[in-house]
Every structure is written in C-alpha cells, then in structure tokens.
Design an enzyme around this catalytic site. Sequence first.
Site, PDB file in Angstrom:
ATOM      1  N   CYS A 141      -3.057  -5.504  -0.936  1.00 25.54           N
ATOM      2  CA  CYS A 141      -3.500  -4.333  -0.181  1.00 25.54           C
ATOM      3  C   CYS A 141      -2.306  -3.432   0.108  1.00 25.54           C
ATOM      4  O   CYS A 141      -1.246  -3.912   0.524  1.00 25.54           O
ATOM      5  CB  CYS A 141      -4.166  -4.750   1.132  1.00 25.54           C
ATOM      6  SG  CYS A 141      -4.771  -3.348   2.108  1.00 25.54           S
ATOM      7  N   ASP A 156      -7.159  -3.859  -2.645  1.00 24.89           N
ATOM      8  CA  ASP A 156      -7.641  -2.825  -1.732  1.00 24.89           C
ATOM      9  C   ASP A 156      -6.493  -1.838  -1.601  1.00 24.89           C
ATOM     10  O   ASP A 156      -5.606  -1.998  -0.761  1.00 24.89           O
ATOM     11  CB  ASP A 156      -8.000  -3.460  -0.379  1.00 24.89           C
ATOM     12  CG  ASP A 156      -8.538  -2.459   0.631  1.00 24.89           C
ATOM     13  OD1 ASP A 156      -8.703  -1.276   0.267  1.00 24.89           O
ATOM     14  OD2 ASP A 156      -8.773  -2.842   1.785  1.00 24.89           O
ATOM     15  N   SER A 184      -8.808   0.159   6.130  1.00 23.25           N
ATOM     16  CA  SER A 184      -9.188  -1.245   6.000  1.00 23.25           C
ATOM     17  C   SER A 184      -9.258  -1.821   7.408  1.00 23.25           C
ATOM     18  O   SER A 184      -8.277  -1.760   8.154  1.00 23.25           O
ATOM     19  CB  SER A 184      -8.156  -2.005   5.170  1.00 23.25           C
ATOM     20  OG  SER A 184      -8.004  -1.421   3.896  1.00 23.25           O
ATOM     21  N   TRP A 193      -4.734   2.331  -2.015  1.00 24.48           N
ATOM     22  CA  TRP A 193      -4.997   3.753  -1.808  1.00 24.48           C
ATOM     23  C   TRP A 193      -3.817   4.575  -2.279  1.00 24.48           C
ATOM     24  O   TRP A 193      -2.749   4.072  -2.520  1.00 24.48           O
ATOM     25  CB  TRP A 193      -5.271   4.034  -0.322  1.00 24.48           C
ATOM     26  CG  TRP A 193      -4.194   3.559   0.587  1.00 24.48           C
ATOM     27  CD1 TRP A 193      -3.028   4.216   0.918  1.00 24.48           C
ATOM     28  CD2 TRP A 193      -4.141   2.308   1.291  1.00 24.48           C
ATOM     29  NE1 TRP A 193      -2.279   3.464   1.776  1.00 24.48           N
ATOM     30  CE2 TRP A 193      -2.935   2.295   2.031  1.00 24.48           C
ATOM     31  CE3 TRP A 193      -4.999   1.214   1.380  1.00 24.48           C
ATOM     32  CZ2 TRP A 193      -2.557   1.215   2.839  1.00 24.48           C
ATOM     33  CZ3 TRP A 193      -4.630   0.155   2.186  1.00 24.48           C
ATOM     34  CH2 TRP A 193      -3.421   0.156   2.904  1.00 24.48           C
TER      35      TRP A 193
END
Length: 693
Positions: free
Chosen positions: A646, A691, A474, A693
């Site tokens: 995030c 966002d 990001s 992961w």
Amino acid sequence: MSSSSDLVRFVESILGVSSGGSVTDSMIVIATTSLAVILGLLVFLWKKSASERRRDVKSLVAPKPVSLKDDVDDDAAIAAGKTKVTIFYGTQTGTAEGFAKALAEEIEARYEKATVKVVDLDDYAVDDEQYEEKLKKETLAFFMVATYGDGEPTDNAARFYKWFTEGNEREPWLQQLTYGVFGLGNRQYEHFNKIAKVLDEQLSEQGAKLLIQVGLGDDDQCIEDDFTAWRELLWPELDQLLRDEDDGNTASTPYTAAIPEYRVVIHDPSAMHIEDNYSDRANGNASYDIHHPCRVNVSVQRELHKSESDRSCIHLEFDVSGIGIIYETGDHVGVYADNCIETVDVAARLLGQPLDLLFSIHTDNDDGTSIGNSLPPPFPGPCTLHSALARYADVLNPPRKAALIALAAHATEPSEAERLKFLSSPQGKDEYSKWVVGSQRSLLEVMAEFPSAKPPLGVFFAAVAPRLQPRYYSISSSPRFVPHRVHVTSALVYGPTPTGRIHRGVCSTWMKNAVPLEKSNDCSWAPIFIRQSNFKLPADPSIPVIMIGPGTGLAPFRGFLQERMVLKEDGAQLGPSLLFFGCRNRRMDFIYEDELNNFVEQGALSELIVAFSREWPQKEYVQHKMMDKAAYLWSLISKGGYLYVCGDAKGMARDVHRTLHTIVQEQESVDSSKAESMVKKLQMEGRYLRDVW
C-alpha cells in the site's frame, strides 16, 4: 350512572352479549377493560398493516431502474431510418463522461441519420442477464473508459467490467457490433489504460468489429489533445457509416462545440429557507454512495508527527454510530471536503460576485425544454455562492483547455481573449503544456492573469470549474475493533509550485484544520461514503501475511492488525505476519509507533521491520529491508502466504514490485521471464494485492 350504562351497552353491542338490564360496578370494570383491549387490538392491527404496506412498497423499488421508454424510442428511431449510436462511459472524476457527451453532440451535429445516447455503464442494466440482452441489440457503440488505481475500472464501470471480462466461456456473440474505445489513463502508473486495452481485446474476441484504433489518453500530458486527435481519426470512418450516398462526397460540416451553460435563477434570501443538502440518513436503497454521501461528525483529530518534523500527518476519526454506515477492514472512505475560506474569497473576487448571492442552476430552459445533454448534473440548490464555491468548484487544479475556451469567450480585453484562445488551440499545445501544466498553475491563478475574463455563473460552473471530487482514503481501522468509527490517516499536502504559489491539498488541509467533537460541540463534519475494496485479509487467519506500507501506506495495515487482535482474543490461531514500514526518522514521523509495538507484544504482529531513510548517510527503504528478509519472505509466500502493498504507485510500489521479482528469481533460481510469470500467478490467485495511488 346513565353514562356507565351507555358504556356497558356499547360493549355489549360489540361483543354480541347481554347483561340482562342490570349494571353493577364490576360490570363497568369489565366493560372498560374489554373496550381498552379492543381498541389496543385495533391499533396493533392498523400499525402492523401499515408496516407491511411500507415493506411492500420498499421492496418494489429497483436499485437501478431502466426505462422501457428508452427501448421504445430506440425502436421508433430505427424504424424511421436512423442509426442508433450508443456512447458508454466509465468515469471516476467526470472527464470520461464529459468526453462522452462532447462526442455525442458532435455526432448529432454532423450526421442527421444518427440518434445518439450517452449511457452510464452502471445504469445500462439491472443485472447481468440484461447486460447481455441489451448489448446484443447494439450495432454501433463507443466506450469512454478510465483506468483507476492499480489498473482497476472506475466505480460506475466495475459491475459491467467484471461481468464482461469474466464471462469468457461464450462463443463469439457480438458480430453485429461495430465499436470504438477511448481510454483515460496516466503513463506514470504501471497499468496504463489497462481497462481500455482489456475491453478492446474482449470485444474483439466476442466477434465485434473495431472501427478505429483504441485511443490511449494520457493525463500526465494533455488528455484533451489525445481525445481530439482520436476523434479526428473517427470522422472519416463514421462518414462511411452515417452519410447517405447522395452526400457521400460532401465535406464534413465544420463543427464548433457550444460552450455549456446552466440556466441560473437568482433567489431572494428573505423569502426562502435554505436547508443543508447533506443527510445523515441513507437514500431510498438504504445505502450511501458517491451520489448519496452521509453527513458525519469528526470525533477525534490529532497530529501523528512529532514536533521535530517539518511535515504533518493527521489521524482523524469519523463518528458513524447509529447512521447505518457499514464497512469492512481494507475498504476505502470517500470524503467530500470544502475549499478553505481563503480559496473561496479569491474565487468570488475573480468572478466579481458577492459571497451571499443566493442562486440555483438548471439544465432546462424556462419553458422546460432541455438546454443540451453535455451539461453535468446540477448541484443541489438554491445555495449561496459561498457554499457553491466551497463544496462544488475545483479551482486549485490546472484548468483544462475547454475551460480556457470558455474564459476566452467572456474576456472583454481582446488581447486576453486571443492569448486564451491560443493556449487552448493545437498551435498553442507546447505553450499550454509549459505555462499551465508544467507550472502547475491553478484555475484561480489563470483567471487572475486574465482579469477581464469574468464568466457568468452558469458558464463558470458548467464549463470552467470542474466539480470538486471526493478524496479517497484507505480506512485505517477495523469495524470489529472500533465498531462505530471510521479512522483516516492523512498526510498534509503542502508545498510550493513552480510559480511560487503554496499549494494546499483541499482535503488534507481540511483535516488539518478540523475541530473534533471531543474539543467542541460545534465540531467539523463532512459528507462521506464507503467504497468497497478487494484488499482483504485471508479468510483463514492461520495463513501467513506480509504487509508493506511506508508512510500513510500503513493505514489499511493498522486496520488489519486491529482485526487480527480481535481474532486472537476470540481464540483464533494466527499465522505468521510481517510488517515492513518506512519513514524518514524515528524521532519525526514514525506514526503509530506505540500501537505497532503493542501489536507485536500482543501477538497480532509477528515482526515489525522498519526502514528509516534519513537516519543514516545511506538511505534505506522498505525494498532494502525486503532483500534482507528475502529467504524468509519467499518461504512464507511459498506456503500460501499473502503479500500486500500500500502506498505510492509511481515510486514505492514499482520498486517493491521489482524487488519481489528479484527475490523470486534468486530464491527459485529461475530466469527473469519465469520469475515475472510467477509474480503474475500470485496476482491472478489474489495473493499479491496492491492498494496504491
């Protein structure tokens, strides 16, 4: 004087006038000036014409050329009594593409009546209209699709997925299509195989007929076994469609997949000039992407953790001035990093090849015929073995079973060959899961355990070592704040595995060791590209914003706050903003502390709320701080505010989601089901964005 007279007469002939025969100095000056003007005009017109020709040529380049020959070939095959089978793939790391090609080869081997095509979803059509036009002609199709990130399609499937799932107003129009779907996902993530499930649902709603139950591959275990099991269920169904009546009772032909192998050409380094394959110029479409990255220099690199920390987090800046890389706040950057020299040395030693060997790989035979369609595209060459192992070979992840099969075929010691075959077999499933996956044995570790298995380079790069993939980050900057830089915030991946090996993340290790331009002209560089994201600030800066990002999850919010700083300086009226940040200890890993405090002082950030998980006996995380601010947080969301999360998808993002659910339930005094529907509504409206992961 005769030369002066000749010049005047020459100009007279061009202009169509006469001087009457006498030549003076003033006439010579006039003649000389006239000639210069004429020549200048001619040069201008020539350059303008050339420029227009270049523009005309460029405008004719289609971004996604689709061959008309393919349609002609399809029609010819159907006319010859063949059944067309199309296998689509949406892939991020190449696994779905590999499965698609393996399925195609086996269908072709089993069924003479089948003509099979493997198609990248992004290359299938130039525009939405062509998607519909072409899909109407398909009669038998399979979709190998991965789910990526927070339940998102892969980059090459995003355009098709958006078109197909958002055009829900149509009447059923795919009654002619019989289909199958195999999904690639990971059960550790919340939206397990979402893309495969949605695609199956939409295909069914549009009238298509499901041939076989959707396969849900789980990369947390052994996705190859999941694919094999799904494929075995497929053959009886395809037998009904693709076998003729006269051989309908015949058992399926036993099939053993050939081990992929490139043709390798060894080159004489003294007779060749090797150029860098990466460019700092855009491709023909004036854009950079995963297939056309841009070489950029590292301008700044610094450690963000304090000296007391036993971990590391790197702030790194790529210099993108003057090369056409454009990004927006909230986008991602893909970085191709090299394996470290120690890894490269070990790999070359295990292969028994010198690092300076110069070679190239090819997907065709010497006579130009294709070797087979299961091969991944070759990497650029010629290059040295050192470059190939550094840039293109993923050797630190556990090997797939297909890699073990390839190693077994080239093991000269019988006991090693048998052990490798067993690990890759259905009978060895538990042992593979324990010895390879559970122990996190890298490909290099496995090769070291079987030293007699030395595959040729053509096999190693085609079937043993997967292609090294870009790492995505990001972006932690705003182009409005730093227009010529792309900032990255990267935590170093470093730690012991169950075998005792110290695992070093490829890209984070490269960033840790990167030499910036501010310290040396011989600085580090990497091929990069931008991947667009939907993780954006509201168009109206007065809308409230809530950001939740512990650790490196802070990255995009640093960009958000830089953007808000610029907006404020430009006179915009900013709405309230909260940032929930978490780390272990303020004396160790409170990254960007001074910057964050400055954002508060300057009014770009209304309130900074920090959770320290190691400062007190009772661990405190961002979700606990959310509960402390529950009433205010929900009041901002109720006023149209946006919520952003995030960071880690498996732990933090799940905990934050549960906390949000609890806050909604308590603040609105509703039951659990109603609270969840309200959270889903926020997601559908694009006001709850993640966002992860």
